[in-house]
Design a protein around this motif. Sequence first.
Motif, mmCIF file in Angstrom:
data_model
loop_
_atom_site.group_PDB
_atom_site.id
_atom_site.type_symbol
_atom_site.label_atom_id
_atom_site.label_comp_id
_atom_site.label_asym_id
_atom_site.label_seq_id
_atom_site.Cartn_x
_atom_site.Cartn_y
_atom_site.Cartn_z
ATOM 1 N N HIS A 16 0.835 -1.203 0.000
ATOM 2 C CA HIS A 16 0.000 0.000 0.000
ATOM 3 C C HIS A 16 0.869 1.251 0.000
ATOM 4 C CE1 HIS A 16 -3.580 -2.365 0.818
ATOM 5 N NE2 HIS A 16 -2.876 -3.014 1.731
ATOM 6 N N ALA A 17 1.967 1.217 -0.705
ATOM 7 C CA ALA A 17 2.900 2.339 -0.611
ATOM 8 C C ALA A 17 3.542 2.622 -1.960
ATOM 9 C CB ALA A 17 3.982 2.032 0.421
ATOM 10 N N THR A 18 4.240 3.748 -1.999
ATOM 11 C CA THR A 18 5.039 4.084 -3.159
ATOM 12 C C THR A 18 6.499 3.831 -2.808
ATOM 13 O OG1 THR A 18 5.215 6.373 -2.462
ATOM 14 C CG2 THR A 18 3.395 5.814 -3.954
ATOM 15 N N GLY A 19 7.341 3.923 -3.800
ATOM 16 C CA GLY A 19 8.759 3.670 -3.591
ATOM 17 C C GLY A 19 9.111 2.233 -3.901
ATOM 18 N N LEU A 20 10.291 1.819 -3.461
ATOM 19 C CA LEU A 20 10.776 0.473 -3.739
ATOM 20 C C LEU A 20 10.241 -0.518 -2.713
ATOM 21 C CD1 LEU A 20 14.507 1.318 -4.517
ATOM 22 C CD2 LEU A 20 12.676 0.859 -6.154
ATOM 23 N N GLN A 21 9.769 -1.660 -3.198
ATOM 24 C CA GLN A 21 9.322 -2.740 -2.327
ATOM 25 C C GLN A 21 9.950 -4.034 -2.817
ATOM 26 O OE1 GLN A 21 6.412 -1.293 -4.122
ATOM 27 N NE2 GLN A 21 5.893 0.289 -2.682
ATOM 28 N N ALA A 22 10.330 -4.893 -1.869
ATOM 29 C CA ALA A 22 10.971 -6.163 -2.237
ATOM 30 C C ALA A 22 10.271 -7.306 -1.542
ATOM 31 C CB ALA A 22 12.446 -6.154 -1.851
ATOM 32 N N VAL A 23 10.214 -8.439 -2.220
ATOM 33 C CA VAL A 23 9.716 -9.676 -1.640
ATOM 34 C C VAL A 23 10.845 -10.693 -1.741
ATOM 35 C CG1 VAL A 23 8.612 -10.438 -3.791
ATOM 36 C CG2 VAL A 23 7.846 -11.368 -1.611
ATOM 37 N N THR A 24 11.062 -11.435 -0.635
ATOM 38 C CA THR A 24 12.164 -12.380 -0.540
ATOM 39 C C THR A 24 11.649 -13.718 -0.048
ATOM 40 O OG1 THR A 24 13.739 -10.630 -0.046
ATOM 41 C CG2 THR A 24 14.366 -12.840 0.625
ATOM 42 N N SER A 25 12.236 -14.800 -0.551
ATOM 43 C CA SER A 25 11.884 -16.130 -0.085
ATOM 44 C C SER A 25 13.121 -17.010 -0.102
ATOM 45 C CB SER A 25 10.793 -16.743 -0.970
ATOM 46 O OG SER A 25 10.323 -17.946 -0.410
ATOM 47 N N SER A 26 13.163 -17.953 0.842
ATOM 48 C CA SER A 26 14.254 -18.926 0.929
ATOM 49 C C SER A 26 13.662 -20.279 1.282
ATOM 50 C CB SER A 26 15.258 -18.546 2.020
ATOM 51 O OG SER A 26 15.870 -17.323 1.723
ATOM 52 N N ALA A 27 14.352 -21.341 0.861
ATOM 53 C CA ALA A 27 13.886 -22.687 1.185
ATOM 54 C C ALA A 27 15.034 -23.675 1.076
ATOM 55 C CB ALA A 27 12.774 -23.116 0.233
ATOM 56 N N LEU A 28 14.987 -24.713 1.916
ATOM 57 C CA LEU A 28 15.853 -25.870 1.754
ATOM 58 C C LEU A 28 15.092 -26.862 0.885
ATOM 59 C CD1 LEU A 28 17.223 -26.293 5.372
ATOM 60 C CD2 LEU A 28 18.516 -25.583 3.352
ATOM 61 N N VAL A 29 15.727 -27.296 -0.216
ATOM 62 C CA VAL A 29 15.059 -28.157 -1.189
ATOM 63 C C VAL A 29 15.925 -29.380 -1.462
ATOM 64 C CG1 VAL A 29 14.052 -28.260 -3.502
ATOM 65 C CG2 VAL A 29 14.070 -26.092 -2.261
ATOM 66 N N SER A 30 15.316 -30.557 -1.428
ATOM 67 C CA SER A 30 15.999 -31.796 -1.773
ATOM 68 C C SER A 30 15.910 -32.004 -3.285
ATOM 69 C CB SER A 30 15.339 -32.972 -1.034
ATOM 70 O OG SER A 30 15.949 -34.183 -1.405
ATOM 71 N N LEU A 31 17.062 -32.104 -3.949
ATOM 72 C CA LEU A 31 17.113 -32.255 -5.400
ATOM 73 C C LEU A 31 17.889 -33.525 -5.751
ATOM 74 C CD1 LEU A 31 17.850 -28.508 -6.132
ATOM 75 C CD2 LEU A 31 15.688 -29.692 -6.517
ATOM 76 N N ASN A 32 17.425 -34.254 -6.783
ATOM 77 C CA ASN A 32 17.990 -35.564 -7.095
ATOM 78 C C ASN A 32 19.307 -35.532 -7.870
ATOM 79 O OD1 ASN A 32 17.237 -35.063 -9.760
ATOM 80 N ND2 ASN A 32 15.493 -36.482 -9.733
ATOM 81 N N GLY A 33 19.749 -34.384 -8.327
ATOM 82 C CA GLY A 33 21.037 -34.283 -9.012
ATOM 83 C C GLY A 33 20.996 -34.638 -10.490
ATOM 84 N N SER A 34 19.809 -34.857 -11.044
ATOM 85 C CA SER A 34 19.727 -35.162 -12.475
ATOM 86 C C SER A 34 18.549 -34.448 -13.146
ATOM 87 C CB SER A 34 19.643 -36.668 -12.708
ATOM 88 O OG SER A 34 18.522 -37.218 -12.043
ATOM 89 N N THR A 35 17.325 -34.720 -12.719
ATOM 90 C CA THR A 35 16.166 -34.147 -13.407
ATOM 91 C C THR A 35 15.436 -33.080 -12.606
ATOM 92 O OG1 THR A 35 14.746 -35.917 -12.577
ATOM 93 C CG2 THR A 35 15.757 -36.243 -14.757
ATOM 94 N N ASP A 36 15.600 -33.045 -11.290
ATOM 95 C CA ASP A 36 14.921 -32.019 -10.488
ATOM 96 C C ASP A 36 15.481 -30.643 -10.813
ATOM 97 O OD1 ASP A 36 13.284 -33.796 -9.113
ATOM 98 O OD2 ASP A 36 14.578 -33.884 -7.352
ATOM 99 N N TYR A 37 14.603 -29.660 -10.883
ATOM 100 C CA TYR A 37 15.044 -28.288 -11.089
ATOM 101 C C TYR A 37 14.234 -27.332 -10.224
ATOM 102 C CZ TYR A 37 10.944 -27.441 -14.060
ATOM 103 O OH TYR A 37 9.668 -27.293 -14.524
ATOM 104 N N VAL A 38 14.795 -26.148 -10.014
ATOM 105 C CA VAL A 38 14.156 -25.087 -9.257
ATOM 106 C C VAL A 38 14.172 -23.833 -10.119
ATOM 107 C CG1 VAL A 38 14.295 -23.666 -7.172
ATOM 108 C CG2 VAL A 38 14.906 -26.078 -7.066
ATOM 109 N N ASP A 39 13.074 -23.091 -10.078
ATOM 110 C CA ASP A 39 13.032 -21.773 -10.683
ATOM 111 C C ASP A 39 12.133 -20.900 -9.813
ATOM 112 O OD1 ASP A 39 10.465 -22.636 -11.351
ATOM 113 O OD2 ASP A 39 10.668 -22.266 -13.489
#
Length: 130
Positions: free
Chosen positions: A73-96
């Motif tokens: 509800h404001a003007t100026g710069l606003q940022a959204v941030t997210s972090s996660a620990l993700v288990s990936l198989n090392g071949s076909t799993d991907y993150v975006d």
Amino acid sequence: QTISNNTASTIQFDTEYYDTDSCYNTSNYKFTPNVAGIYLINCTIMMNNMTGIISLDIRLNGSRYVNAALNLHATGLQAVTSSALVSLNGSTDYVDASIFNNSGANRDTVASPSNNLVNHFSGCYIRGQA
């Protein structure tokens, strides 16, 4: 990058600063590690002069894994941030990451000046899978 109103858009991180194992693709914007394990994924997106909802998804294989949303509800710069620990198989799993806005109009992300990571995505190997 222009984020269309009421549409989830894949975030186009097309510049790499470090990619020691060639796991990030700057053409399809996917992080696909070549070693199975637990990875810490971080993402931040900054918008300017936006009201309404901005929603950031970290996605695993194209589906929402974690979400961070802000009702702005404001003007100026606003940022959204997210972090996660993700288990990936090392071949076909991907993150975006994807971003959604419902401000009533298309919105642009704020451009990152050289060496100032305003908008960023990172993946870091933490440990092997148990």
